[in-house]
Design a protein around this motif. Structure first.
Motif, mmCIF file in Angstrom:
data_model
loop_
_atom_site.group_PDB
_atom_site.id
_atom_site.type_symbol
_atom_site.label_atom_id
_atom_site.label_comp_id
_atom_site.label_asym_id
_atom_site.label_seq_id
_atom_site.Cartn_x
_atom_site.Cartn_y
_atom_site.Cartn_z
ATOM 1 N N ILE A 127 85.462 47.652 57.186
ATOM 2 C CA ILE A 127 86.561 47.752 58.178
ATOM 3 C C ILE A 127 87.670 46.925 57.564
ATOM 4 O O ILE A 127 87.465 45.840 56.997
ATOM 5 C CB ILE A 127 85.967 47.057 59.411
ATOM 6 N N THR A 128 88.676 47.322 57.894
ATOM 7 C CA THR A 128 90.177 46.847 57.297
ATOM 8 C C THR A 128 91.143 46.861 58.285
ATOM 9 O O THR A 128 91.026 47.695 59.138
ATOM 10 C CB THR A 128 90.605 47.448 55.917
ATOM 11 N N TRP A 129 92.197 46.341 58.118
ATOM 12 C CA TRP A 129 93.327 46.494 59.163
ATOM 13 C C TRP A 129 93.902 47.939 59.215
ATOM 14 O O TRP A 129 94.000 48.235 60.418
ATOM 15 C CB TRP A 129 94.625 45.949 58.383
ATOM 16 N N GLU A 130 93.670 48.814 58.148
ATOM 17 C CA GLU A 130 94.019 50.082 58.430
ATOM 18 C C GLU A 130 93.176 50.903 59.078
ATOM 19 O O GLU A 130 93.364 51.846 59.596
ATOM 20 C CB GLU A 130 94.349 50.817 56.685
ATOM 21 N N THR A 131 91.707 50.504 59.100
ATOM 22 C CA THR A 131 90.837 51.463 59.735
ATOM 23 C C THR A 131 90.219 51.010 60.961
ATOM 24 O O THR A 131 89.547 51.764 61.669
ATOM 25 C CB THR A 131 89.558 51.520 58.797
ATOM 26 N N LEU A 132 90.925 49.756 61.424
ATOM 27 C CA LEU A 132 90.347 49.206 62.535
ATOM 28 C C LEU A 132 90.463 50.059 63.945
ATOM 29 O O LEU A 132 89.605 50.141 64.568
ATOM 30 C CB LEU A 132 91.043 47.647 62.749
ATOM 31 N N ASN A 133 91.538 50.643 64.042
ATOM 32 C CA ASN A 133 91.685 51.432 65.177
ATOM 33 C C ASN A 133 90.777 52.612 65.166
ATOM 34 O O ASN A 133 90.055 53.002 66.156
ATOM 35 C CB ASN A 133 92.955 51.999 65.594
ATOM 36 N N ALA A 134 90.651 53.359 64.085
ATOM 37 C CA ALA A 134 89.762 54.507 63.952
ATOM 38 C C ALA A 134 88.489 54.040 64.301
ATOM 39 O O ALA A 134 87.473 54.711 64.677
ATOM 40 C CB ALA A 134 89.869 55.157 62.627
ATOM 41 N N GLU A 193 99.405 37.594 63.655
ATOM 42 C CA GLU A 193 99.964 37.937 65.063
ATOM 43 C C GLU A 193 100.643 39.379 64.712
ATOM 44 O O GLU A 193 100.859 40.082 65.625
ATOM 45 C CB GLU A 193 100.848 36.908 65.478
ATOM 46 N N LEU A 194 101.668 39.458 63.823
ATOM 47 C CA LEU A 194 102.391 40.416 63.318
ATOM 48 C C LEU A 194 101.656 41.913 63.164
ATOM 49 O O LEU A 194 101.646 42.774 63.465
ATOM 50 C CB LEU A 194 103.370 40.333 62.333
ATOM 51 N N LEU A 195 100.608 41.457 62.305
ATOM 52 C CA LEU A 195 99.449 42.691 61.897
ATOM 53 C C LEU A 195 98.825 43.285 63.259
ATOM 54 O O LEU A 195 98.563 44.494 63.299
ATOM 55 C CB LEU A 195 98.694 41.965 60.763
ATOM 56 N N ALA A 196 98.486 42.141 63.944
ATOM 57 C CA ALA A 196 97.895 42.676 65.386
ATOM 58 C C ALA A 196 98.698 43.436 66.079
ATOM 59 O O ALA A 196 98.272 44.305 67.018
ATOM 60 C CB ALA A 196 97.111 41.458 66.117
ATOM 61 N N SER A 197 99.931 42.889 66.371
ATOM 62 C CA SER A 197 100.830 43.381 66.974
ATOM 63 C C SER A 197 101.152 44.988 66.664
ATOM 64 O O SER A 197 101.291 46.089 67.431
ATOM 65 C CB SER A 197 102.146 42.703 67.234
ATOM 66 N N ALA A 198 101.298 45.145 65.308
ATOM 67 C CA ALA A 198 101.432 46.519 64.671
ATOM 68 C C ALA A 198 100.323 47.141 65.033
ATOM 69 O O ALA A 198 100.296 48.510 65.216
ATOM 70 C CB ALA A 198 101.809 46.331 63.323
ATOM 71 N N ALA A 199 99.076 46.784 64.865
ATOM 72 C CA ALA A 199 97.892 47.671 65.388
ATOM 73 C C ALA A 199 97.826 47.896 66.840
ATOM 74 O O ALA A 199 97.506 49.258 66.966
ATOM 75 C CB ALA A 199 96.362 46.785 64.920
ATOM 76 N N ARG A 200 98.454 47.178 67.757
ATOM 77 C CA ARG A 200 98.404 47.412 69.212
ATOM 78 C C ARG A 200 99.369 48.671 69.358
ATOM 79 O O ARG A 200 99.199 49.682 69.954
ATOM 80 C CB ARG A 200 98.749 46.287 69.915
ATOM 81 N N ALA A 201 100.629 48.485 68.347
ATOM 82 C CA ALA A 201 101.745 49.605 68.568
ATOM 83 C C ALA A 201 101.422 50.773 67.921
ATOM 84 O O ALA A 201 101.587 51.914 68.689
ATOM 85 C CB ALA A 201 102.936 48.991 67.905
ATOM 86 N N LEU A 215 77.998 60.423 60.797
ATOM 87 C CA LEU A 215 79.097 59.887 61.021
ATOM 88 C C LEU A 215 78.651 58.345 60.963
ATOM 89 O O LEU A 215 79.362 57.524 60.390
ATOM 90 C CB LEU A 215 79.573 60.185 62.618
ATOM 91 N N GLY A 216 77.744 57.650 61.654
ATOM 92 C CA GLY A 216 77.121 56.238 61.614
ATOM 93 C C GLY A 216 76.746 55.890 60.308
ATOM 94 O O GLY A 216 77.294 54.953 60.012
ATOM 95 N N LEU A 217 76.166 56.715 59.255
ATOM 96 C CA LEU A 217 75.857 56.451 57.932
ATOM 97 C C LEU A 217 77.214 56.092 57.187
ATOM 98 O O LEU A 217 77.526 55.462 56.284
ATOM 99 C CB LEU A 217 74.895 57.313 57.375
ATOM 100 N N ALA A 218 78.198 57.332 57.533
ATOM 101 C CA ALA A 218 79.439 57.270 56.734
ATOM 102 C C ALA A 218 80.324 56.216 57.128
ATOM 103 O O ALA A 218 80.765 55.490 56.185
ATOM 104 C CB ALA A 218 80.184 58.621 57.253
ATOM 105 N N LEU A 219 80.414 55.760 58.416
ATOM 106 C CA LEU A 219 81.191 54.556 58.690
ATOM 107 C C LEU A 219 80.537 53.235 58.139
ATOM 108 O O LEU A 219 81.119 52.326 57.744
ATOM 109 C CB LEU A 219 80.986 54.481 60.268
ATOM 110 N N ALA A 220 79.214 53.384 58.258
ATOM 111 C CA ALA A 220 78.522 52.085 57.731
ATOM 112 C C ALA A 220 78.729 51.906 56.226
ATOM 113 O O ALA A 220 78.736 50.646 55.775
ATOM 114 C CB ALA A 220 76.995 52.110 57.742
ATOM 115 N N ASP A 221 79.142 52.716 55.427
ATOM 116 C CA ASP A 221 79.380 52.775 53.898
ATOM 117 C C ASP A 221 80.708 52.193 53.660
ATOM 118 O O ASP A 221 81.109 51.763 52.470
ATOM 119 C CB ASP A 221 79.222 54.205 53.208
ATOM 120 N N ASN A 222 81.691 52.284 54.692
ATOM 121 C CA ASN A 222 82.934 52.012 54.558
ATOM 122 C C ASN A 222 83.252 50.714 55.167
ATOM 123 O O ASN A 222 83.155 50.315 56.354
ATOM 124 C CB ASN A 222 83.866 53.081 54.804
#
Length: 392
Positions: free
Chosen positions: A13-20, A372-380, A4-11
């Motif tokens: 981090i974006t707005w879409e994957t941030l929470n995961a 701010e809007l993108l971060a708010s959407a991530a929180r929501a 899992l760690g190797l798989a994450l390291a290869d990808n």
């Protein structure tokens, strides 16, 4: 976990994957300690004794007619029911604490990500700004050679370019520090601001907070407070169960008329009069009152917070709409007109410099509002996943 760690390291981090990405790090990182406590509390339920709790042995010596012996086991008549209920409630509270810690962790990562994203976006805009000034300088050099522009005017434009590059260098430093902080949270991962991310914050987006308003009672902090209140009530009941009668049963030996020891059954019941839990029960009742007050406060404050987030979203969306429709377009057109007039010697360089700076300041403001809007959407999005039961 290594895979899992190797798989994450290869990808990246974006707005879409941030929470995961933040959730994946939580389990083996900051969540390990609270999870261990929750598991220990859960396992403690099965460790409560359900059978005899003590062995009793007595012997009486004296004259032959007075000799007796007793062997018995003791078992509280409550068989640990109250204690198990308390420990189950405590385990539930510990699990709620894990959910609350998980939410807090992801929120902290979101704030760190927003700081990096904003700095990197503004640094990129400043670099674009500096390149635009350099391109214009090359065009204005011919105007100077033709005598249309004064050499000092060109020097003013060069000074603007140097100032913008200095600002870009400072913002790049801020971005690098923010990136280092983010990597300290999520590990050595590539960070991708996303070329489309700024345009994802469209003014026409629906408010992601509207479905969440009024649901504060289901959020981790309130669930944790409610679980703490229930655990405190169960603890009061468990401490009160210390007055439960204790049954003792077993064989007993006593002499008959001839002095020979004979066996028979013994059954006895004892009742603790002063179990020594009075002070503890008073403290536990105070914990119940405190936990109830905390639950009420958390629910009220989070209800207000959700409404505030929804209002802030609408205000930010309206502000972004006005920036794009009423500010950026006119400022860009004004800059182009002034640059054309400067090339013909009709205006001074300071007017062009001011026009450019005002346009780019508006663009920077657009970055801040969109972030701010993108971060708010991530929180929501995170809260919506929690409420749907998708985050565990």
């Amino acid at each position: 976990m290594l895979v899992l760690g190797l798989a994450l390291a290869d990808n990246p981090i974006t707005w879409e994957t941030l929470n995961a990405d933040a959730l994946a790090v939580f389990e083996d990182g900051p969540g390990a300690s609270v999870t261990a406590r929750a598991r220990a509390a859960r396992d403690a339920v099965g460790a409560v004794a359900v059978g005899p709790t003590a062995v009793r042995a007595e012997a009486q010596v004296g004259l032959p007619a007075q000799r007796q012996a007793l062997a018995a086991v003791e078992m509280p008549l409550g068989v640990g029911r109250s204690e198990r209920r308390w420990l189950r409630a405590e385990a539930t509270a510990r699990l709620a604490e894990v959910d609350s810690a998980r939410f807090t962790w992801v929120r902290d990562v979101q704030e760190a990500w927003l700081a990096w994203w904003t700095a990197s976006e503004i640094a990129e805009h400043l670099e674009d700004y500096a390149r635009d000034v350099e391109d214009d300088l090359q065009g204005f050099e011919s105007a100077v050679s033709e005598g249309v522009l004064a050499p000092l005017t060109l020097e003013d434009l060069r000074a603007e370019s140097l100032q913008v590059r200095a600002e870009a260098a400072a913002m790049e430093q801020t971005s690098a520090v923010a990136a280092a902080h983010l990597r300290s949270l999520l590990g050595e991962r590539a960070l991708d601001a996303g070329g489309h991310a700024l345009h994802d914050a469209e003014p026409g987006m629906s408010n992601p907070w509207t479905p969440l308003v009024g649901r504060a009672g289901d959020l981790p902090a309130v669930r944790e407070a409610a679980a703490r209140e229930d655990a405190a009530r169960r603890q009061v009941a468990a401490l009160g169960a210390s007055r439960t009668p204790v049954l003792a049963a077993g064989p007993m030996w006593g002499p008959d008329d001839g002095g020979t020891l004979r066996s028979f059954a013994f059954v006895g019941v004892s009742m603790p009069l002063q179990p020594g839990v009075g002070p503890d029960r008073r403290v536990a009742r105070g914990e119940v009152a405190a936990a109830a007050a905390e639950r009420r406060w958390q629910e009220r404050s989070l209800d207000a917070h959700l409404e505030q987030e929804a209002l802030a979203w609408d205000a930010g969306r309206a502000r972004l709409q006005r920036l794009r429709d009423e500010v950026l377009g006119p400022l860009e057109a004004r800059q182009e007109r002034l640059e054309g007039a400067l090339s013909e010697g009709l205006v001074t360089a300071d007017r062009v410099v001011r026009a450019r700076r005002e346009r780019h300041e508006a663009e920077h403001e657009q970055v801040l509002v969109a972030g701010e809007l993108l971060a708010s959407a991530a929180r929501a999005s995170l809260l919506a996943e929690i409420l749907a039961g998708d985050v565990r």
